[in-house]
Design a protein around this motif. Sequence first.
Motif, PDB file in Angstrom:
ATOM      1  N   HIS A 300       8.366  19.806   4.029  1.00 16.65           N
ATOM      2  CA  HIS A 300       8.931  18.509   4.219  1.00 16.65           C
ATOM      3  C   HIS A 300      10.139  18.349   3.125  1.00 16.65           C
ATOM      4  CE1 HIS A 300       5.429  16.824   5.989  1.00 16.65           C
ATOM      5  NE2 HIS A 300       4.810  17.327   4.911  1.00 16.65           N
ATOM      6  N   LYS A 301      10.757  19.277   2.782  1.00 20.13           N
ATOM      7  CA  LYS A 301      11.967  19.602   2.100  1.00 20.13           C
ATOM      8  C   LYS A 301      12.281  18.738   0.889  1.00 20.13           C
ATOM      9  CE  LYS A 301      12.196  22.474   5.402  1.00 20.13           C
ATOM     10  NZ  LYS A 301      11.863  23.853   5.272  1.00 20.13           N
ATOM     11  N   ILE A 302      11.432  18.125   0.263  1.00 17.17           N
ATOM     12  CA  ILE A 302      11.650  17.163  -0.703  1.00 17.17           C
ATOM     13  C   ILE A 302      10.674  17.720  -1.950  1.00 17.17           C
ATOM     14  CG2 ILE A 302      11.063  14.919  -1.745  1.00 17.17           C
ATOM     15  CD1 ILE A 302      11.089  13.717   0.886  1.00 17.17           C
ATOM     16  N   PRO A 303      11.766  18.196  -2.979  1.00  9.43           N
ATOM     17  CA  PRO A 303      11.176  18.860  -4.243  1.00  9.43           C
ATOM     18  C   PRO A 303      10.185  17.877  -5.241  1.00  9.43           C
ATOM     19  CG  PRO A 303      13.550  18.201  -4.806  1.00  9.43           C
ATOM     20  CD  PRO A 303      12.885  17.769  -2.921  1.00  9.43           C
ATOM     21  N   ASP A 304       9.294  18.623  -5.816  1.00 12.08           N
ATOM     22  CA  ASP A 304       8.593  18.086  -6.980  1.00 12.08           C
ATOM     23  C   ASP A 304       7.595  16.928  -6.661  1.00 12.08           C
ATOM     24  OD1 ASP A 304      10.175  19.639  -8.718  1.00 12.08           O
ATOM     25  OD2 ASP A 304      11.736  18.341  -9.133  1.00 12.08           O
ATOM     26  N   VAL A 305       7.218  17.169  -5.444  1.00 10.69           N
ATOM     27  CA  VAL A 305       6.015  16.229  -4.856  1.00 10.69           C
ATOM     28  C   VAL A 305       4.681  16.526  -5.427  1.00 10.69           C
ATOM     29  CG1 VAL A 305       4.973  14.928  -2.719  1.00 10.69           C
ATOM     30  CG2 VAL A 305       7.461  15.254  -3.148  1.00 10.69           C
ATOM     31  N   VAL A 306       4.037  16.080  -5.822  1.00 12.26           N
ATOM     32  CA  VAL A 306       2.799  16.375  -6.605  1.00 12.26           C
ATOM     33  C   VAL A 306       1.425  15.534  -5.726  1.00 12.26           C
ATOM     34  CG1 VAL A 306       3.416  16.691  -8.788  1.00 12.26           C
ATOM     35  CG2 VAL A 306       2.534  14.373  -8.088  1.00 12.26           C
ATOM     36  N   GLY A 307       1.872  14.606  -4.856  1.00 13.29           N
ATOM     37  CA  GLY A 307       0.901  14.018  -3.990  1.00 13.29           C
ATOM     38  C   GLY A 307       1.396  12.703  -3.460  1.00 13.29           C
ATOM     39  N   SER A 308       0.565  12.140  -2.415  1.00 13.45           N
ATOM     40  CA  SER A 308       0.908  11.256  -1.472  1.00 13.45           C
ATOM     41  C   SER A 308      -0.114   9.988  -1.414  1.00 13.45           C
ATOM     42  CB  SER A 308       1.034  11.778  -0.221  1.00 13.45           C
ATOM     43  OG  SER A 308       1.163  10.399   0.774  1.00 13.45           O
ATOM     44  N   ILE A 309       0.350   8.704  -1.873  1.00 14.98           N
ATOM     45  CA  ILE A 309      -0.667   7.812  -2.039  1.00 14.98           C
ATOM     46  C   ILE A 309      -0.651   6.811  -0.996  1.00 14.98           C
ATOM     47  CG2 ILE A 309       1.010   6.428  -3.316  1.00 14.98           C
ATOM     48  CD1 ILE A 309      -0.878   5.498  -5.271  1.00 14.98           C
ATOM     49  N   TYR A 310      -1.939   6.170  -0.871  1.00 13.65           N
ATOM     50  CA  TYR A 310      -2.258   5.321   0.350  1.00 13.65           C
ATOM     51  C   TYR A 310      -3.229   4.250   0.035  1.00 13.65           C
ATOM     52  CZ  TYR A 310      -2.781   3.280   4.991  1.00 13.65           C
ATOM     53  OH  TYR A 310      -2.951   2.512   6.136  1.00 13.65           O
ATOM     54  N   THR A 311      -3.265   3.228   0.401  1.00 11.82           N
ATOM     55  CA  THR A 311      -4.440   2.079   0.118  1.00 11.82           C
ATOM     56  C   THR A 311      -4.782   1.664   1.454  1.00 11.82           C
ATOM     57  OG1 THR A 311      -2.974   1.161  -1.795  1.00 11.82           O
ATOM     58  CG2 THR A 311      -4.670  -0.062  -0.940  1.00 11.82           C
ATOM     59  N   THR A 312      -6.378   1.504   1.385  1.00  7.48           N
ATOM     60  CA  THR A 312      -6.958   1.059   2.856  1.00  7.48           C
ATOM     61  C   THR A 312      -7.903  -0.119   2.269  1.00  7.48           C
ATOM     62  OG1 THR A 312      -8.110   1.696   4.714  1.00  7.48           O
ATOM     63  CG2 THR A 312      -8.936   2.765   2.714  1.00  7.48           C
ATOM     64  N   HIS A 313      -8.377  -0.930   3.106  1.00  8.56           N
ATOM     65  CA  HIS A 313      -9.386  -1.918   3.162  1.00  8.56           C
ATOM     66  C   HIS A 313     -10.606  -1.702   3.752  1.00  8.56           C
ATOM     67  CE1 HIS A 313      -6.308  -4.968   1.445  1.00  8.56           C
ATOM     68  NE2 HIS A 313      -5.675  -3.989   1.668  1.00  8.56           N
ATOM     69  N   ILE A 314     -11.821  -1.858   2.999  1.00 10.12           N
ATOM     70  CA  ILE A 314     -13.247  -1.533   3.462  1.00 10.12           C
ATOM     71  C   ILE A 314     -13.816  -2.974   3.731  1.00 10.12           C
ATOM     72  CG2 ILE A 314     -15.303  -0.573   3.013  1.00 10.12           C
ATOM     73  CD1 ILE A 314     -12.951   1.484   3.274  1.00 10.12           C
ATOM     74  N   PRO A 315     -14.063  -3.495   4.779  1.00 11.16           N
ATOM     75  CA  PRO A 315     -14.514  -4.917   5.240  1.00 11.16           C
ATOM     76  C   PRO A 315     -15.947  -5.074   4.501  1.00 11.16           C
ATOM     77  CG  PRO A 315     -14.821  -3.535   7.145  1.00 11.16           C
ATOM     78  CD  PRO A 315     -13.998  -2.656   5.896  1.00 11.16           C
ATOM     79  N   ILE A 316     -16.269  -6.368   3.874  1.00  8.62           N
ATOM     80  CA  ILE A 316     -17.260  -6.479   3.415  1.00  8.62           C
ATOM     81  C   ILE A 316     -17.898  -7.888   3.771  1.00  8.62           C
ATOM     82  CG2 ILE A 316     -16.744  -5.028   1.088  1.00  8.62           C
ATOM     83  CD1 ILE A 316     -16.271  -7.773  -0.116  1.00  8.62           C
TER      84      ILE A 316
END
Length: 522
Positions: A300-316
Amino acid sequence: MEISAFPFPYLQDDECSHFLGLFHDMDSPPSDFGFEGFGNDNTKKRPRKEDEEEEAGAVNGGSSNKPAFGDILATLLLLDEEAKHQQEQWDFESNREKSLFEANHREKVRAMDGYYNQLQGHYNTDVTPPKRARRSAVAAVVAAVASGEEATAAPVQATDIASGSGTSHRRLWVKERTTDWWDRVSSPDFPEEEFRREFRMSKSTFNLICDELDATVTKKNTMLRDAIPAPKRVGVCVWRLATGAPLRHVSERFGLGISTCHKLVIEVCRAIYDVLMPKYLRWPSDSEIRSTKEKFESVHKIPDVVGSIYTTHIPIIAPKVHVAAYFNKRHTERNQKTSYSITVQGVVNAEGIFTDVCIGNPGSLTDDQILEKSSLARQRAARGMLRDGWVVGNAGFPLTDWLLVPYARQNLTWTQHGFNENIGGIQKIAVEAFERLKGRWACLQKRTEVKLQDLPYVLGACCVLHNICEMRNEEMAPEIKFDVFDDVTVPENNIRSATASNKRDQISHNLLHRGLAGTRTL
């Protein structure tokens, strides 16, 4: 009633003469008692008429008193004989009733042992009898009890404790459930593809999880029944998470009670959370971080990336307390149905493996609010562990010294378009990881009935099992793919650091002028 002077013909005169003499002697006091000169009173009183008659009777030999004393003695002897006779009669009747009771008890015990042996032989056969035969056996026992042949119905299940064999027989009150499906699935001859379709993993991966959890989930056998084996406990949990089937279906498949299945799912999820999470879901080491940076930059050509973050919802299901906190306004507007949810925010590496998760925040919170409550921001970022790297997020996160997000404003330049495209590629890794997470574990796709206090353990177990499958390169069938869709809310203050803003502009400039930007922006 007239009583003769001597009413007992079987007694001789000499046998009771001492009684008569005793009463006769009582009539005349001894002469030497010493009443004659008592008080030195020489005055003589005139004797009364009654005294004269008594003296006259005494002179005649006491013939008028003897019959009275004989009557008293005869009455006493009669009463004594009658009491003895009545006591003997009572003893006889008591002994007869006791013998009848003991004979009846022996007969009942003999009948009970006979029915017990009959039912024990009936249920010890290898072939399970038909339902009609079982009902007839139960009806026979009930009829025997009702007719008085049996005092208590003998239990069908018993444990041979004296012999030490430990063999348990089925009790009459235990509901019979078949375990044919689990016996067939757990056999070595069961096809690998079918096993993978049922449990979303291969047999080798399943056995690895069983070995890891064996010491934690294994229970001891008791005098009443044998404990459920560890592979079956793990199988109940994994199959429930993989299929999302109702508990009654889990009960039918594994031959266990519904409440037992629910208890096993929670216990195994807790064991996975406590035992396997520190091993399979952890923040990478320094060498692993360097390897992750190289993989992200090479693609992806972007330096110093250690991770990717995302948020999802679980229906209850709507909780009983703090309902407003779990109300999901965005999902309610999109689905036109009142929705409540709980969030899972996670960071993944270049392979889509979770390295950090934040579970359990209410669904009404936005991505940046959840981030502020997570250990990623409070502990790792605060301690400087993310100083030399970037965690890439979407437009719902703010730009900070360690969190890199795309440009969110309108009328972007070519440089900013190229940067957003490369950031989108990194962000896609996290989105696809959550898609595989929800696709592999179908229990996350619909409203769950698990209690809020137990739900973080279940969600954490799903993340750990996801990592194990990803590390062992477990393939997913195309038909179980699940599309994740979560609304993104741009925070009001989306730029939290001027230094980070300058670094982002520099990265986007290098991407465009060094020919590293996406081709669609050129």
